[in-house]
Design a protein around this motif. Structure first.
Motif, PDB file in Angstrom:
ATOM      1  N   GLN A 274      81.235  29.444  10.370  1.00 53.94           N
ATOM      2  CA  GLN A 274      81.967  29.374  11.635  1.00 53.94           C
ATOM      3  C   GLN A 274      83.373  28.810  11.422  1.00 53.94           C
ATOM      4  OE1 GLN A 274      79.880  27.567  14.963  1.00 53.94           O
ATOM      5  NE2 GLN A 274      77.909  28.304  14.198  1.00 53.94           N
ATOM      6  N   TRP A 276      85.071  28.966   8.672  1.00 50.95           N
ATOM      7  CA  TRP A 276      85.817  29.985   7.939  1.00 50.95           C
ATOM      8  C   TRP A 276      86.334  31.071   8.875  1.00 50.95           C
ATOM      9  CZ3 TRP A 276      88.477  31.093   3.870  1.00 50.95           C
ATOM     10  CH2 TRP A 276      88.671  32.418   3.473  1.00 50.95           C
ATOM     11  N   GLN A 277      85.498  31.503   9.804  1.00 52.46           N
ATOM     12  CA  GLN A 277      85.916  32.526  10.759  1.00 52.46           C
ATOM     13  C   GLN A 277      87.028  32.016  11.665  1.00 52.46           C
ATOM     14  OE1 GLN A 277      82.401  33.822  12.833  1.00 52.46           O
ATOM     15  NE2 GLN A 277      81.472  34.733  10.990  1.00 52.46           N
ATOM     16  N   ARG A 278      86.939  30.775  12.093  1.00 55.80           N
ATOM     17  CA  ARG A 278      87.997  30.195  12.929  1.00 55.80           C
ATOM     18  C   ARG A 278      89.305  30.095  12.161  1.00 55.80           C
ATOM     19  NH1 ARG A 278      84.546  25.151  15.523  1.00 55.80           N
ATOM     20  NH2 ARG A 278      83.069  26.435  16.723  1.00 55.80           N
ATOM     21  N   ALA A 279      89.195  29.694  10.890  1.00 53.32           N
ATOM     22  CA  ALA A 279      90.408  29.589  10.073  1.00 53.32           C
ATOM     23  C   ALA A 279      91.053  30.956   9.881  1.00 53.32           C
ATOM     24  CB  ALA A 279      90.054  28.957   8.723  1.00 53.32           C
ATOM     25  N   ARG A 280      90.242  31.970   9.668  1.00 50.39           N
ATOM     26  CA  ARG A 280      90.780  33.326   9.491  1.00 50.39           C
ATOM     27  C   ARG A 280      91.409  33.821  10.781  1.00 50.39           C
ATOM     28  NH1 ARG A 280      86.811  37.585   6.925  1.00 50.39           N
ATOM     29  NH2 ARG A 280      88.727  38.795   7.242  1.00 50.39           N
ATOM     30  N   ALA A 281      90.767  33.509  11.922  1.00 46.72           N
ATOM     31  CA  ALA A 281      91.318  33.943  13.206  1.00 46.72           C
ATOM     32  C   ALA A 281      92.665  33.267  13.472  1.00 46.72           C
ATOM     33  CB  ALA A 281      90.331  33.622  14.328  1.00 46.72           C
ATOM     34  N   GLN A 282      92.766  32.000  13.157  1.00 45.82           N
ATOM     35  CA  GLN A 282      94.033  31.291  13.371  1.00 45.82           C
ATOM     36  C   GLN A 282      95.126  31.799  12.437  1.00 45.82           C
ATOM     37  OE1 GLN A 282      93.100  27.141  12.952  1.00 45.82           O
ATOM     38  NE2 GLN A 282      92.007  27.017  14.910  1.00 45.82           N
ATOM     39  N   ALA A 283      94.712  32.167  11.199  1.00 50.55           N
ATOM     40  CA  ALA A 283      95.691  32.674  10.241  1.00 50.55           C
ATOM     41  C   ALA A 283      96.257  34.013  10.662  1.00 50.55           C
ATOM     42  CB  ALA A 283      95.041  32.786   8.854  1.00 50.55           C
ATOM     43  N   GLN A 284      95.441  34.817  11.337  1.00 51.19           N
ATOM     44  CA  GLN A 284      95.902  36.129  11.792  1.00 51.19           C
ATOM     45  C   GLN A 284      96.776  36.023  13.037  1.00 51.19           C
ATOM     46  OE1 GLN A 284      92.284  38.367  12.302  1.00 51.19           O
ATOM     47  NE2 GLN A 284      91.906  38.587  10.097  1.00 51.19           N
TER      48      GLN A 284
END
Length: 284
Positions: A274, A276-284
């Protein structure tokens, strides 16, 4: 590695202990799936702790301990239901009142019995002291519980998910609930020798919680929950043998370790995926 596995099995008491532990924990794991799904974790604790006075009285009267445990387990369920119907107290409050009172009664009764060694094993478990007769008894109770859970699994599952719909299509919801509570009492009795009254609650909750973190369907959850219980028993028995520590405590800690791994790494509900997914979403 092979020596680590085979050496303990040279002793008959370890063979009995491992078999009893696996059967008890696997059956507890099966029931755990329903307890978690129905929000009955406190009910499991209530039944487990309320059987203590029944065990002590059965010991004093010279009758089977399982009979006394079953009677007081069902009495606890009846008292909880009666308090819920005759007062405005919430369910968790009535459960707390009943099981703490009965557990305290059990402790008082234990203090009046001159020979307490056997009764202490009821509190903390004594799986390494199980005999072949104990194994047969646990196997019989475990088989009965597992058979009923398997045969009526669809009805129990429907009651767990939607009691109103289950009642609307004609299922005897009250009877099924009573049967499930009776199975809870039987399962608790099955696990007494392995874990004792105090620790049996953990193995009635942790496997189901672990499986809930890992899978989507209830059928798979049921299988995973039983597997977590069985694996916890194996790991706990071997750990207690090689490290010379409490067997019941080792079994519960093995189950806890599996829950922690599921909590951290489960692809569906794990903390790290979870994040990791949040970090990826924020990076995008």
């Amino acid at each position: 590695m092979l020596d680590l596995i085979l050496t303990p099995l040279q002793y008959p008491f370890m063979q009995n202990a491992l078999a009893v532990a696996v059967i008890s924990a696997a059956v507890c794991g099966m029931l755990s799936a329903w307890l978690v799904l129905m929000g009955w974790s406190l009910m499991g604790e209530a039944v487990a702790n309320s059987i203590l006075p029944g065990v002590v009285l059965a010991f004093v009267l010279g009758i089977p301990l399982g009979f006394g445990a079953f009677v007081f387990g069902m009495a606890a369920v009846a008292l909880i239901g009666a308090l819920g119907q005759t007062t405005t107290l919430k369910r968790d409050t009535t459960i707390g009142v009943v099981f703490t009172s009965l557990f305290a009664l059990g402790l008082v009764l234990m203090s009046t019995v001159t020979t307490q060694t056997h009764l202490q094993h009821i509190l903390f478990g004594n799986v390494l002291g199980t005999s072949r007769a104990d194994l047969y008894q646990v196997a019989a109770l475990g088989t009965l519980t597992a058979a009923v859970l398997f045969i009526k699994r669809r009805d129990f599952t429907l009651v767990a998910f939607d009691r109103i719909y289950a009642r609307a299509i004609g299922l005897p919801v009250g009877v099924l609930t009573t049967v499930l509570l009776m199975l809870l009492a039987l399962t608790t009795i099955t696990a007494l020798q392995t874990l004792g009254v105090i620790l049996v609650v953990a193995i009635l909750v942790i496997p189901g919680a672990t499986a809930f973190m890992l899978v989507r369907s209830f059928g798979t959850m049921l299988a995973v929950s039983a597997a977590v219980g069985g694996l916890s028993a194996v790991l706990g028995v071997y750990t207690s043998y090689w490290l010379d520590v409490s067997t019941g405590g080792s079994i519960v800690l093995a189950a806890s370790a599996q829950f922690i791994l599921a909590y951290l790494f489960s692809p569906r509900r794990g903390l790290l995926p979870q994040l990791w997914q949040r970090a990826r979403a924020q990076a995008q």
